[in-house]
Design a protein around this motif. Structure first.
Motif, short mmCIF file in Angstrom:
data_model
loop_
_atom_site.label_atom_id
_atom_site.label_comp_id
_atom_site.label_asym_id
_atom_site.label_seq_id
_atom_site.Cartn_x
_atom_site.Cartn_y
_atom_site.Cartn_z
N LEU A 44 -8.99 6.88 -6.16
CA LEU A 44 -9.46 5.49 -6.22
C LEU A 44 -8.70 4.61 -5.22
O LEU A 44 -9.29 3.78 -4.53
N LEU A 45 -7.39 4.80 -5.14
CA LEU A 45 -6.59 4.02 -4.19
C LEU A 45 -6.94 4.38 -2.75
O LEU A 45 -7.04 3.50 -1.89
N GLU A 53 -9.93 -2.54 1.54
CA GLU A 53 -9.59 -3.37 0.39
C GLU A 53 -8.08 -3.33 0.14
O GLU A 53 -7.40 -2.40 0.54
N GLU A 54 -7.59 -4.35 -0.53
CA GLU A 54 -6.17 -4.40 -0.90
C GLU A 54 -5.91 -3.34 -1.97
O GLU A 54 -6.71 -3.16 -2.89
N PRO A 56 -2.44 -2.93 -3.68
CA PRO A 56 -1.00 -3.16 -3.82
C PRO A 56 -0.27 -2.07 -4.59
O PRO A 56 0.92 -1.86 -4.40
N GLU A 57 -0.99 -1.33 -5.42
CA GLU A 57 -0.37 -0.25 -6.20
C GLU A 57 0.20 0.84 -5.31
O GLU A 57 1.13 1.54 -5.69
N ILE A 58 -0.33 0.99 -4.12
CA ILE A 58 0.12 2.04 -3.21
C ILE A 58 1.56 1.79 -2.75
O ILE A 58 2.25 2.73 -2.35
N GLY A 59 2.02 0.56 -2.88
CA GLY A 59 3.40 0.23 -2.53
C GLY A 59 4.41 0.97 -3.38
O GLY A 59 5.57 1.12 -3.00
#
Length: 66
Positions: A44-45, A53-54, A56-59
């Motif tokens: 999904l990420l 798309e943004e 931020p969870e990937i950070g």
């Protein structure tokens, strides 16, 4: 990210990551469902990133050196 796991009355297991909409998986064991939902979250990420798309969870997964 927090994975929530529950054993249903019918014996199935469900794993979910509440902070990621749509990140939910069913199966026959707790370990299987945790692995399935983790893989789903990564897909999904990746899809968000590929579509600009943004995500931020990937950070929490990667850091980019300046």
């Amino acid at each position: 990210m927090k994975v929530e796991v529950e054993n249903e009355d019918d014996g199935r297991w469900i794993a979910e990551v509440p902070e990621i909409p749509g990140a939910m998986a069913y199966g026959t064991s707790k370990q299987e469902e945790v692995a399935k939902v983790q893989a789903l979250v990564l897909r999904l990420l990746a899809d968000k990133i590929e579509h600009g798309e943004e995500a931020p969870e990937i950070g929490r997964v990667f850091t980019v050196a300046a």
